[in-house]
Design a protein around this motif. Structure first.
Motif, PDB file in Angstrom:
ATOM      1  N   HIS A  34       0.805  -1.225   0.000  1.00 47.45           N
ATOM      2  CA  HIS A  34       0.000   0.000   0.000  1.00 47.45           C
ATOM      3  C   HIS A  34       0.845   1.287   0.000  1.00 47.45           C
ATOM      4  CE1 HIS A  34      -3.708   2.220   0.956  1.00 47.45           C
ATOM      5  NE2 HIS A  34      -2.988   2.930   1.806  1.00 47.45           N
ATOM      6  N   HIS A  68       1.541   4.370  -2.600  1.00 45.55           N
ATOM      7  CA  HIS A  68       1.392   5.810  -2.303  1.00 45.55           C
ATOM      8  C   HIS A  68       2.661   6.573  -2.716  1.00 45.55           C
ATOM      9  CE1 HIS A  68      -2.391   6.555  -0.373  1.00 45.55           C
ATOM     10  NE2 HIS A  68      -2.191   5.780   0.688  1.00 45.55           N
ATOM     11  N   ASP A  72      -0.897   8.053   6.359  1.00 44.79           N
ATOM     12  CA  ASP A  72      -2.350   7.916   6.295  1.00 44.79           C
ATOM     13  C   ASP A  72      -2.884   7.229   7.553  1.00 44.79           C
ATOM     14  OD1 ASP A  72      -1.771   5.236   5.967  1.00 44.79           O
ATOM     15  OD2 ASP A  72      -2.546   5.081   3.935  1.00 44.79           O
ATOM     16  N   ASP A  95      -6.233   7.268  -0.736  1.00 43.73           N
ATOM     17  CA  ASP A  95      -6.139   5.905  -1.250  1.00 43.73           C
ATOM     18  C   ASP A  95      -6.556   5.784  -2.717  1.00 43.73           C
ATOM     19  OD1 ASP A  95      -5.110   5.022   1.085  1.00 43.73           O
ATOM     20  OD2 ASP A  95      -7.022   4.337   1.908  1.00 43.73           O
TER      21      ASP A  95
END
Ligand SMILES: [Fe+2]
Length: 576
Positions: A127, A131, A150, A344
């Motif tokens: 993830h 990003h 995040d 996201d």
């Protein structure tokens, strides 16, 4: 080579499609399903992207998903063992693993094929790697320091490192359960804003207050050496009870993440619907101040560690414009690039970029300097949407259209401005915007109450001609994505009260003639008429995702208090 990036089974499901080395389109699923922050699988965005590019899913060479349940696995196992068995959390994780294992089947179904028809190689991209890639590989920088921050993704809340050419080097990260994003969510919920994505409301509230509770709030997070931090978990329940989130389909929801101790510290939470007062304002200001302390500290460490003066940021916390506006004055960083879909939603782009550059080693060729990566509709489609509602309209060329629209807004009318391809990311930046006169202070209340139907404290942002921005705002580089707050120049504040927040700041969008000539033309025409190169810009919607099709634009125009609609080359007014 054709590469499809997917953000699936997470908030703001989305796709980004590269065809023959170019970004063809990047779109969020919510624009099609009409549910804000739509989670689940981005079936419609995938279909529409392939259609737009004239491809079949069978033509794809690579598919990159911005999740990797196996990432940080040993840490997850150790954490699970230390906490004892939490059946719901384990089940949730297993469900995610199986969904991602079947992602080829789901993609094939979404586009009407069999999984065996697909020849693409599938990649799972962690993830935060996604990003970081979404920011660095879309930036103009050859080298830069990188920060992703995040709530959580793949068991991590924060990750930093350095980008060099087509590679990303990771230097450090902060794991579950410690997260500045989640801390912001906790206080947002405590203040009575319970919806997924409500954090930006608290950011808008903060300038009304003083950071009176900052000392008390510092108890919630302990800063550690080398950029690290830890939450005081006694104020939270996400680590003990699990984060009650739904990502399956529809809009995501999130249950409370704070414990009773938070209410003992600050008093009972604000019940929904109760008025917002001094205490809420001051708590919001204190939270914002705490976030800035921690993140700016981390950035100072990152600057020192990497020796870089350029910074790329992503993750939901990177949408905090107030914090972003302080980076160049309070850290050694001189230039900052934040990809417009920093949250996201942007990880589909990041996953595809990660595979293109970091994995496959392809040279970099994208500098994302605008957000117009969605679908557009023909003049015939615009006309059909107007005819269907029996609206009369005038067809005008670009110059006349800009001039007439500028005249109407200078006379106090509220304009729906619909042009070209819809925007990528959370902001409407001149293709699906509601535009009005920033000189009229009453516009803010009028828009909040009669058009947007939202809280009266919420500020509105300006769009300014790029070449005039420095005369009106205390800012450095252009800010095309509305992601940096800055001061409105003292001598200009009284001239544009509708876009000047209570603390004299604004979240400006600089508009360049090169990337959006029509919107630039509208603001230029407004300047010719009024001497002010600024308009108020808010998204074209009403408590729903930003409009996509001409029909949605016409429907939104008709059901609320807008006065004028420009739909492509057609101009409609309610007064005709
Ligand atoms: Fe994220």
């Amino acid at each position: 080579m054709h590469i499809l990036g997917l953000n699936a089974y997470h908030g703001d499901a989305s796709t980004a499609l590269f065809t023959d080395g170019r970004l063809a389109c990047a779109m969020e699923e919510e624009r099609f399903t009409r549910l804000k922050h739509q989670a689940g699988f981005p079936s419609l965005a995938a279909q529409k992207s392939l259609q737009f590019a004239g491809l079949s899913a069978a033509d794809l060479d690579h598919v990159a998903v911005s999740r990797d349940p196996s990432a940080h696995l040993h840490r997850k196992v150790l954490y699970a063992l230390s906490q004892g068995p939490k059946l719901s959390a384990v089940k949730d994780r297993l469900t995610n693993v199986s969904k991602l294992r079947d992602v080829n089947v789901t993609l094939a179904e979404a586009v009407g094929l069999q999984a065996s028809d697909l020849r693409a190689q599938f990649h799972k991209v962690e993830h935060h790697h996604a990003h970081l890639a979404s920011a660095f590989f879309a930036s103009p920088f050859e080298r830069a320091a990188l920060l992703s921050i995040d709530g959580f993704g793949d068991f991590v809340s924060t990750m930093w490192g350095k980008g060099c050419g087509n590679k990303i080097e990771i230097d450090g990260w902060v794991e579950f359960p410690h997260s500045m994003g989640l801390l912001y969510t906790a206080i947002t919920q405590y203040l009575g804003f319970g919806k997924y994505g409500d954090e930006f409301k608290v950011m808008g509230l903060a300038p009304y207050g003083e950071p009176e509770y900052l000392d008390q709030m510092r108890k919630l997070v302990k800063r550690k050496p080398r950029g690290h931090f830890e939450l005081d978990l006694s104020y939270f329940i996400h680590h003990s009870d699990g984060v009650n989130m739904t990502w399956d389909a529809g809009a995501p929801t999130i249950g409370d993440v704070f414990s009773k101790k938070l209410e003992q510290e600050f008093g009972p939470r604000r019940p929904k619907g109760e008025p917002i007062g001094r205490k809420e304002n001051n708590l919001a200001a204190s939270l914002q101040a705490l976030l800035e302390e921690v993140v700016l500290d981390l950035l100072r460490y990152l600057a020192e560690k990497t020796g870089q003066t350029d910074l790329c940021m992503a993750g939901g916390v990177a949408l905090n414009c107030t914090m972003n506006g302080k980076i160049t004055s309070e850290t050694p960083f001189k230039r900052v690039y934040i990809q417009p879909a920093a949250y996201d939603g942007g990880t589909s782009l990041g996953a595809a970029l990660y595979v293109r550059h970091h994995v496959l080693g392809l040279p970099r060729d994208l500098v994302m300097d605008h957000t117009y990566w969605g679908l557009e509709y023909s003049p015939e489609a615009c006309r059909a949407a107007l005819d269907a509602k029996h609206l009369s309209y005038r067809e005008l060329d670009d110059e006349l259209l800009a001039d007439e629209a500028a005249r109407l807004i200078s006379e106090g009318n509220i304009l729906g401005w619909y042009q070209g391809r819809f925007e990528w990311g959370p902001r409407a930046l001149g293709n699906r915007s509601i535009v009005c006169d920033p000189r009229q202070a009453s516009m803010k209340d009028h828009l909040n109450h009669r058009i947007k139907h939202r809280e009266g404290f919420r500020p509105f942002a300006p769009s300014v001609l790029e070449e005039r921005a420095g005369d009106w705002f205390e800012m450095g580089d252009p800010s095309p994505f509305m992601l940096m707050t800055c001061q409105v120049r003292k001598d200009k504040q009284a001239l544009v009260p509708a876009i000047t927040h209570v603390d004299g700041t604004a979240r400006q969008q600089t508009v360049s003639r090169a990337t959006n000539p029509k919107y630039w033309g509208l603001i230029h025409a407004f300047e010719r008429r009024t001497g002010v190169p600024v308009v108020l810009n808010t998204s074209f919607n009403e408590n729903e995702p930003v409009v996509n099709t001409p029909e949605e634009a016409v429907s939104c125009y008709l059901r609320n208090d807008m006065d004028v609609l420009v739909l492509g080359r057609y101009l409609v007014t309610k007064k005709d």
